[in-house]
Enzyme design. Structure first.
Site, mmCIF file in Angstrom:
data_model
loop_
_atom_site.group_PDB
_atom_site.id
_atom_site.type_symbol
_atom_site.label_atom_id
_atom_site.label_comp_id
_atom_site.label_asym_id
_atom_site.label_seq_id
_atom_site.Cartn_x
_atom_site.Cartn_y
_atom_site.Cartn_z
ATOM 1 N N GLU A 1 0.665 -4.615 -5.194
ATOM 2 C CA GLU A 1 0.183 -5.748 -5.980
ATOM 3 C C GLU A 1 -0.084 -5.305 -7.410
ATOM 4 O O GLU A 1 -0.857 -4.377 -7.656
ATOM 5 C CB GLU A 1 -1.091 -6.343 -5.384
ATOM 6 C CG GLU A 1 -1.614 -7.507 -6.224
ATOM 7 C CD GLU A 1 -2.904 -8.121 -5.721
ATOM 8 O OE1 GLU A 1 -3.580 -8.799 -6.518
ATOM 9 O OE2 GLU A 1 -3.245 -7.916 -4.543
ATOM 10 N N HIS B 1 -8.305 -1.636 -6.644
ATOM 11 C CA HIS B 1 -8.303 -3.094 -6.603
ATOM 12 C C HIS B 1 -9.024 -3.724 -7.787
ATOM 13 O O HIS B 1 -8.465 -4.546 -8.508
ATOM 14 C CB HIS B 1 -8.932 -3.592 -5.295
ATOM 15 C CG HIS B 1 -9.000 -5.085 -5.205
ATOM 16 N ND1 HIS B 1 -10.081 -5.811 -5.665
ATOM 17 C CD2 HIS B 1 -8.114 -5.998 -4.729
ATOM 18 C CE1 HIS B 1 -9.860 -7.099 -5.467
ATOM 19 N NE2 HIS B 1 -8.670 -7.239 -4.909
ATOM 20 N N HIS C 1 -4.550 -3.786 4.988
ATOM 21 C CA HIS C 1 -5.059 -4.266 3.702
ATOM 22 C C HIS C 1 -5.772 -3.142 2.949
ATOM 23 O O HIS C 1 -6.757 -2.595 3.438
ATOM 24 C CB HIS C 1 -6.028 -5.429 3.976
ATOM 25 C CG HIS C 1 -6.651 -6.041 2.782
ATOM 26 N ND1 HIS C 1 -8.007 -6.278 2.697
ATOM 27 C CD2 HIS C 1 -6.115 -6.481 1.620
ATOM 28 C CE1 HIS C 1 -8.286 -6.846 1.543
ATOM 29 N NE2 HIS C 1 -7.155 -6.983 0.864
ATOM 30 N N ASP D 1 -3.062 -1.918 -4.567
ATOM 31 C CA ASP D 1 -3.178 -2.549 -5.880
ATOM 32 C C ASP D 1 -3.013 -1.493 -6.973
ATOM 33 O O ASP D 1 -3.525 -0.380 -6.834
ATOM 34 C CB ASP D 1 -4.556 -3.193 -6.037
ATOM 35 C CG ASP D 1 -4.944 -4.015 -4.815
ATOM 36 O OD1 ASP D 1 -4.595 -5.207 -4.785
ATOM 37 O OD2 ASP D 1 -5.596 -3.461 -3.902
ATOM 38 N N GLU E 1 -0.816 -2.584 2.132
ATOM 39 C CA GLU E 1 -0.928 -3.302 0.866
ATOM 40 C C GLU E 1 -1.823 -2.486 -0.050
ATOM 41 O O GLU E 1 -2.810 -1.906 0.410
ATOM 42 C CB GLU E 1 -1.521 -4.689 1.128
ATOM 43 C CG GLU E 1 -1.683 -5.573 -0.087
ATOM 44 C CD GLU E 1 -3.053 -5.450 -0.755
ATOM 45 O OE1 GLU E 1 -3.222 -5.997 -1.852
ATOM 46 O OE2 GLU E 1 -3.952 -4.792 -0.186
#
Length: 242
Positions: A108, A48, A6, A35, A33
């Site tokens: 993301e 993020h 993450h 962003d 993952e």
């Protein structure tokens, strides 16, 4: 069941930094993952929050910084990890770093609070440039962004995000052409969600798994991958469970 780091290796290095992504690869994660957002001069950066306040020594909206300005901020705010100064990485820098690793990359699109016009096409072109289309999965809480990704590149692998009080069903994934659902782990305690996705062939990849109970639940439900803060813990727990 695959293990995804993450925001990199969240518990071991500052989030969404090159050091964190490198560490995730070294720890044996199957994927990471991250962003993405756009700077004032339309450069794609990996961060993020919509502001730099929490993760850097600066203040302000990401969208109000040029790339050169945001690069001057230190994203190793705690100073507990070497090197002491860490820049916010561009998506290009992260792709270049992870290209040799073979890791899956979940990108993301942070278009829920501010809609960054053109971010989908720019990010797709960058991933194509690095020859990593088959290793990237696109996700967003903004389902219009996922629809746009599919419109621009129908072969893209996509997922709908949901969490908090917002629920998304397998049927909704089907409607936008998303192959997966990325729910908050607490949502898997409601068995009908996983059952609905399973019936429709929708993959499930929950976030963020922090307890052995939830890790075991995800494994028992046969999810495709779990997003975790502690990669070494998750790998050890799964190994022990087998």
């Amino acid at each position: 069941m695959k293990i995804w780091g993450h925001r990199g290796a969240y518990s071991s290095a500052p989030e969404n930094t090159l050091v964190g992504f490198q560490m995730a690869a070294q720890m044996g994660a199957d994927g990471v993952e991250l962003d993405i957002q756009l700077t004032k001069d339309n450069e794609i950066v990996v961060i993020h929050d919509e502001t730099v306040d929490r993760t850097s020594n600066g203040q302000g909206w990401v969208k109000d910084f040029t790339l050169s300005e945001i690069k001057k901020l230190n994203f190793n705010k705690s100073g507990r990890t070497e090197p002491l100064f860490m820049e916010v990485p561009t998506l290009a820098e992260v792709l270049n770093l992870l290209n040799p690793t073979g890791l899956t990359i979940n990108i993301e699109l942070k278009t829920g609070i501010f809609y960054y016009d053109g971010i989908e096409s720019a990010a797709l072109k960058l991933v194509e440039k690095y020859g990593m289309c088959d290793r990237v999965i696109w996700s967003s809480f903004n389902h219009y962004s996922i629809q746009k990704i599919k419109l621009l590149e129908p072969s893209s692998k996509t997922a709908l995000l949901c969490g908090g009080g917002v629920w998304v069903t397998g049927e909704q994934c089907e409607k936008v052409g998303a192959e997966a659902l990325h729910p908050g782990i607490h949502m898997l305690h409601y068995p009908a969600l996983a059952e609905d996705c399973r019936k429709r062939g929708i993959l499930i990849r929950p976030w963020t798994v922090t307890s052995e109970e939830d890790l075991n639940l995800a494994r028992d439900l046969g999810v495709d991958a779990v997003m975790v803060n502690r990669i070494d813990w998750a790998k050890g727990a799964l190994s022990h469970g087998n």
